[in-house]
Write an enzyme that holds these catalytic residues in place. Structure first.
Site, short mmCIF file in Angstrom:
data_model
loop_
_atom_site.label_atom_id
_atom_site.label_comp_id
_atom_site.label_asym_id
_atom_site.label_seq_id
_atom_site.Cartn_x
_atom_site.Cartn_y
_atom_site.Cartn_z
N GLU B 183 0.84 -1.21 0.00
CA GLU B 183 0.00 0.00 0.00
C GLU B 183 0.87 1.26 0.00
OE1 GLU B 183 -3.27 0.10 -0.34
OE2 GLU B 183 -4.15 -1.73 0.50
N LYS B 225 -2.78 10.22 1.72
CA LYS B 225 -4.15 9.73 1.85
C LYS B 225 -5.06 10.80 2.44
CE LYS B 225 -7.28 6.15 2.92
NZ LYS B 225 -7.54 4.73 3.17
N GLU B 235 -15.68 9.34 -2.39
CA GLU B 235 -15.25 8.66 -3.61
C GLU B 235 -16.13 8.95 -4.81
OE1 GLU B 235 -13.53 4.80 -2.85
OE2 GLU B 235 -14.12 4.11 -4.82
N HIS B 250 -8.91 -7.65 -5.08
CA HIS B 250 -10.10 -8.22 -4.44
C HIS B 250 -10.49 -9.54 -5.11
CE1 HIS B 250 -11.57 -4.08 -2.73
NE2 HIS B 250 -10.51 -4.56 -2.10
N HIS B 263 -4.41 -9.21 2.50
CA HIS B 263 -4.96 -8.14 1.65
C HIS B 263 -3.86 -7.36 0.93
CE1 HIS B 263 -7.35 -4.79 0.22
NE2 HIS B 263 -6.62 -3.95 0.94
#
Lengths: 359, 359
Positions: B183, B225, B235, B250, B263
């Site tokens: 990330e 972020k 969003e 995903h 993840h």
């Protein structure tokens, strides 16, 4: 057809009110519900009566239905999960819309499912009970009950439109009509004394389903609710007035397992307790309590709550969402047409009031 | 201690970042979490390591704990219902606060429970994994997985504070550190080419847990972020960049039952697929795809997804929340440091890309 606006900026939406909207105003409805993919959520009773007309008003859409069992006892997280399962199974996207066709139970669950699915998709409310048309379909409160208390799980999620077809009330059982009138009386009590006066003069016409009287009652109730919600969407202040009678009412519903009292009936009885408490605190005149009790009786609402123990009612009230810093905040009346919220009341006045109304 | 602000008007909140915050900065933490009643949500692994220090930083409070099983497979509506049951059983009011102590799974579930309880109570995030510190604890996305897809049920619910104690990473397994780095790399790819360059020069220091390097990576990730979330909370546009690699990722997680890929690992592999797709669409230079693959490999991330069938991946992508009007919207790269969202891509480019990476 009347059109009221709930003024919430980017989340503003219209309330369409009038007779035969589903049958005759398909174009107006279709324009307010533009999504291609629709999930109609209804219950076994209402779907049979009105789902065909709703579908006919929305031609050319992909429509999937979820039919839930009827009744407050079914307003559970498990049934919301069922709605979510259907949304997932049908691969509905963020651009889909949930359409709630029914009373407050259906509207609350469908609205909560829409709030949670993909972190929020559109919900349109098509209320078919008086209570839902004047109260629960407007304002964005959604949620379910928990065994520990009423509406403890939920979300604020405003609809994109409310379609209140007053002709759907033609098939509403008398008992549900009366339960809805409790919420109508509430608006007069908390913020519109003239409306309360009007209700005293027109309660018989309303019970006889006089179309003009019902139309006025619904329109005025929606106007008052829309104004309050627009000023205080998330219940930081004034919106709490709308809970008048509800803290006591929720205790009644919860104590009886959501089975024997309709929500509106419990609110009606709860409003009488709240009026008594207002008098016990020295706010409301005794003559006004008598007027309130008389109107609720004339509306045919049950007011005898002695089968519920006062201690049990008190304990359940402590789980109410209006508890702050361990203290129950109450919505009380200074006079008919003027509510206030307070945690500053004598505890013995509350104990005496509960003892007077409960067993 | 660094303090960053997420500028969301009435919902603005601070991110506290630094070493030994739980041990040494109790006053600063207590000031940001003022509630008297606290529900600490954690998992079996993290609670044993850090719950005592968190409790010590918040003296004089009523603290109840919910300890959930560890792992993405447990991020379910059933476990959120468990949290809600504990809130109800302990009669927590609207003035209570949920405190999430753990990684992304704990934070997502605790945040969603707080969003739903009494239609929304406060949540404070105390992330203890790199992934949670740089990504999931910031921005207010909460939710759970559904058997039909990742994060399909949830809410936007901003925390009141994020407490990122970098010392909690001392006990983080290497595999989770690497997953979190995926990330971190994402931020460089989508919006900060200079940060990507810095990561190429410092990836070995990060893997060696060099404190200064980690501190810079976490702070810069949170800054980027926070800026994106402040500009686009829900969003509608730019925030979708943060999903770079996630649509493919995903599908990887879902195809493997949330069991074998972390993840962050799935996002890492998904970013490589997304980079390939960007090249197949004529946007990204081949040399940049090579650079991206090399950095992900140096970070020790698994990139081999051939055990998953291309058809299965494509089908799972169709359930992604970014599908609109039936078409999958993809986050792609124009170049390193510049993302875009598009539904305008050649279908055969997607098919070829999937065939190239999946089995």
């Amino acid at each position: 057809m009347d059109i009221l606006d709930v003024d919430l900026g980017a989340r503003a939406y219209p309330i369409l009110i009038g007779p035969r909207l589903l049958a005759r105003e398909g174009a107006a409805i279709a324009a307010r519900i533009p999504a291609r993919d629709l999930l109609i959520v209804s219950n076994t009773t209402v779907a049979a009566l009105h789902a065909p007309a709703l579908g006919a008003a929305l031609p050319g859409r992909r429509i999937v239905e979820v039919i839930l069992p009827d009744g407050e006892i079914h307003k559970t997280l498990a049934n919301v999960a069922r709605i979510l399962d259907v949304l997932v199974a049908n691969r509905f996207g963020r651009d889909a819309c949930v359409v709630a066709l029914g009373g407050g139970v259906v509207g609350d669950m469908a609205g909560f499912a829409a709030a949670c699915y993909q972190r929020g998709i559109a919900i349109a409310q098509v209320p078919t009970t008086l209570l839902a048309q004047v109260d629960s379909s407007v304002g964005g409160k959604t949620g379910v009950n928990h065994p520990g208390g009423k509406n403890l799980i939920g979300a604020f999620h405003q609809p994109i439109a409310v379609i209140a077809d007053t002709s759907t009330l033609d098939t509403l059982p008398d008992r549900e009509l009366r339960a809805g009138l409790a919420e109508v009386v509430k608006y007069g009590l908390i913020c519109d004394r003239a409306f309360f006066d009007w209700l005293e003069g027109n309660i018989d016409a309303l019970l006889a389903r006089d179309a003009a009287a019902l139309a006025h009652a619904i329109r005025r109730s929606c106007e008052l609710k829309a104004q309050i919600v627009a000023r205080d969407e998330h219940e930081r202040g004034e919106r709490a007035w709308l809970n008048f009678g509800h803290t006591f009412g929720h205790a009644i519903e919860s104590a009886t397992g959501y089975a024997s009292w309709l929500h509106g009936e419990a609110v009606g009885a709860g409003m009488l307790v709240a009026a008594s408490m207002s008098r016990a605190c020295g706010m409301l005149a005794s003559a006004d309590v008598v007027r309130i009790e008389r109107l609720l009786k004339r509306a045919g609402l049950p007011l005898d709550t002695r089968a519920i123990k006062a201690d049990a009612a008190h304990e359940l009230m402590r789980l109410d969402k209006k508890v702050q810093a361990g203290r129950i905040r109450l919505v009380l009346l200074r006079q008919i047409g003027e509510a206030c919220v307070t945690a500053e009341y004598p505890d013995d006045a509350l104990a005496a009031t509960l003892a007077g109304h409960f067993g």
